[in-house]
Design an enzyme around this catalytic site. Sequence first.
Site, short mmCIF file in Angstrom:
data_model
loop_
_atom_site.label_atom_id
_atom_site.label_comp_id
_atom_site.label_asym_id
_atom_site.label_seq_id
_atom_site.Cartn_x
_atom_site.Cartn_y
_atom_site.Cartn_z
N LYS A 164 4.61 0.63 6.58
CA LYS A 164 4.29 -0.53 5.74
C LYS A 164 4.81 -0.30 4.33
O LYS A 164 4.47 0.68 3.68
CB LYS A 164 2.78 -0.75 5.72
CG LYS A 164 2.30 -1.82 4.74
CD LYS A 164 0.77 -1.86 4.70
CE LYS A 164 0.27 -2.72 3.54
NZ LYS A 164 -1.21 -2.68 3.43
N GLU A 218 -1.90 -8.83 4.45
CA GLU A 218 -0.45 -9.02 4.56
C GLU A 218 0.25 -7.89 5.30
O GLU A 218 1.32 -8.09 5.89
CB GLU A 218 0.16 -9.18 3.16
CG GLU A 218 0.45 -7.90 2.39
CD GLU A 218 -0.79 -7.06 2.06
OE1 GLU A 218 -0.64 -5.83 1.95
OE2 GLU A 218 -1.89 -7.63 1.90
N LYS A 276 -7.08 -9.83 -5.36
CA LYS A 276 -8.00 -8.70 -5.41
C LYS A 276 -8.69 -8.64 -6.77
O LYS A 276 -8.11 -9.02 -7.79
CB LYS A 276 -7.24 -7.38 -5.22
CG LYS A 276 -6.65 -7.13 -3.86
CD LYS A 276 -5.91 -5.80 -3.86
CE LYS A 276 -5.22 -5.53 -2.54
NZ LYS A 276 -6.18 -5.22 -1.47
N ASP A 316 0.41 -4.62 -4.11
CA ASP A 316 -0.41 -5.61 -3.42
C ASP A 316 -1.46 -6.19 -4.36
O ASP A 316 -2.47 -5.57 -4.63
CB ASP A 316 -1.09 -4.97 -2.21
CG ASP A 316 -1.91 -5.97 -1.41
OD1 ASP A 316 -1.70 -7.19 -1.60
OD2 ASP A 316 -2.73 -5.53 -0.59
N ASP A 364 -4.53 -11.44 1.68
CA ASP A 364 -4.70 -10.02 1.40
C ASP A 364 -4.70 -9.19 2.68
O ASP A 364 -4.98 -8.00 2.65
CB ASP A 364 -5.99 -9.78 0.61
CG ASP A 364 -6.02 -8.42 -0.05
OD1 ASP A 364 -4.93 -7.83 -0.26
OD2 ASP A 364 -7.13 -7.93 -0.35
N ARG A 390 -0.39 -6.25 8.02
CA ARG A 390 -0.24 -6.44 9.46
C ARG A 390 0.84 -7.48 9.79
O ARG A 390 1.45 -7.43 10.85
CB ARG A 390 -1.58 -6.82 10.08
CG ARG A 390 -2.13 -8.16 9.64
CD ARG A 390 -3.63 -8.26 9.85
NE ARG A 390 -4.36 -7.38 8.94
CZ ARG A 390 -5.69 -7.24 8.95
NH1 ARG A 390 -6.41 -7.92 9.83
NH2 ARG A 390 -6.28 -6.43 8.10
N ASP A 425 0.32 1.01 -1.88
CA ASP A 425 0.30 0.26 -0.62
C ASP A 425 1.61 0.36 0.14
O ASP A 425 1.75 -0.23 1.21
CB ASP A 425 -0.06 -1.21 -0.88
CG ASP A 425 -0.87 -1.81 0.25
OD1 ASP A 425 -1.50 -1.03 1.00
OD2 ASP A 425 -0.88 -3.04 0.39
#
EC number: 3.4.11.1
Length: 499
Positions: A263, A347, A275, A268, A345, A349, A286
């Site tokens: 990933k 994202e 967030k 993020d 949030d 996956r 991230d």
Amino acid sequence: MVLLYSQASWDKRSKADALVLPFWMKNSKAQEAAVVDEDYKLVYQNALSNFSGKKGETAFLFGNDHTKEQKIVLLGLGKSEEVSGTTVLEAYAQATTVLRKAKCKTVNILLPTISQLRFSVEEFLTNLAAGVLSLNYNYPTYHKVDTSLPFLEKVTVVGIVSKVGDKIFRKEESLFEGVYLTRDLVNTNADEVTPEKLAAVAKGLAGEFASLDVKILDRKAILKEKMGLLAAVAKGAAVEPRFIVLDYQGNPKSKDRTVLIGKGVTFDSGGLDLKPGKAMITMKEDMAGAATVLGIFSALASLELPINVTGIIPATENAIGSAAYKMGDVYVGMTGLSVEIGSTDAEGRLILADAISYALKYCNPTRIIDFATLTGAMVVSLGESVAGFFANNDVLARDLAEASSETGEALWRMPLVEKYDPALHSDIADMKNIGSNRAGSITAALFLQRFLEDNPVAWAHLDIAGTAYHEKEELPYPKYATGFGVRCLIHYMEKFLSK
């Protein structure tokens, strides 16, 4: 940073800034784990009243006119009958911190009597080297005046003279070049480590190692491949997305192929599902999954393992903006599966899903292993010391667990509870990207599993949300990025696939 390594007998060792002396703990008291001269016993005998030899305990002393080393570190290894590889790894990592704080650059490390232990000299030296190398590292800082600790420059292992020692240390150095690369990428400003930067690092590795090839897809190519989920996440970002494919062909005669997916969300914000500030401040990490894959490829190519591996990194920011993808909207992935966005949030996956689809279409994988800082739920479940992993194949799960145990990078298998799969139901799409407010790590894994569709490929998903980044030093890792996963996966591939 090149760390010089040598071996010597006690009598023939050179002078050094410091000497590390090992101790067992027996009946709550320190017991010498190796034989030394009386001059050294005079240095430490009084200190033993406050030193028990328990695991990772250290005492810092000064030598005298009769000792070759002017600084002495007593190092506890715990009860001899309980010493494990992890004990050795963490103990010598702790010793390295003590030595560097004392500004030592050269060190003699006296080995204990290994015959008392349940494992081999090779295993002991591997974990000793890993402990030293793990904390002989400085994370990038931005101070006007450099405040970082000096590196150890030379380590001499005392008590063994063998070709195997040099081979082990050289191998661990190659591994840690990959670990350091992973750490540096995660620790560096998100404004610097953009998707294009990750692509540049991949190109750099391919330029350094003839065994590596690289392919980079830009936004136009991503859209041409119909990767609508990656494209959706990238909509709000000012920086351009990249889809990075690294290929290592170590055994051209074999059809066996491992695909590693990382990933690569380089920052993020949560997107429109923004967030809170406290949750966002560490979100440069991230992309740790992507950094892990790059670190693995650095080590893989350096070690020249006789296997075939493809690395895939979907890279983008998840930014807030007028063009950002929206909750309640539906986006379509590479294979035509549609996803209703329950949260922007969630994202990671989405971009992993398109990467899995790409791997199945183009790579003919024997197994797929993905790495992602995917869910806060995993941190709640297992904390920062253990990564949870999911697998649809018991052999793959068993082998990963064994590699984890032998490298000290702790993995714990989590269940793929099919009963929770309906939580991903959508009335207007094939699925939602989030489930209920329970079992968040499991439903995230179930989401990814759907993109395998009917393919029987072995698959494992490593959720490294807790283990990739620590806000305080936790042995054997430094503060901040850990590089978790590089050593475990290299060991897994070397032990179980290099046949």
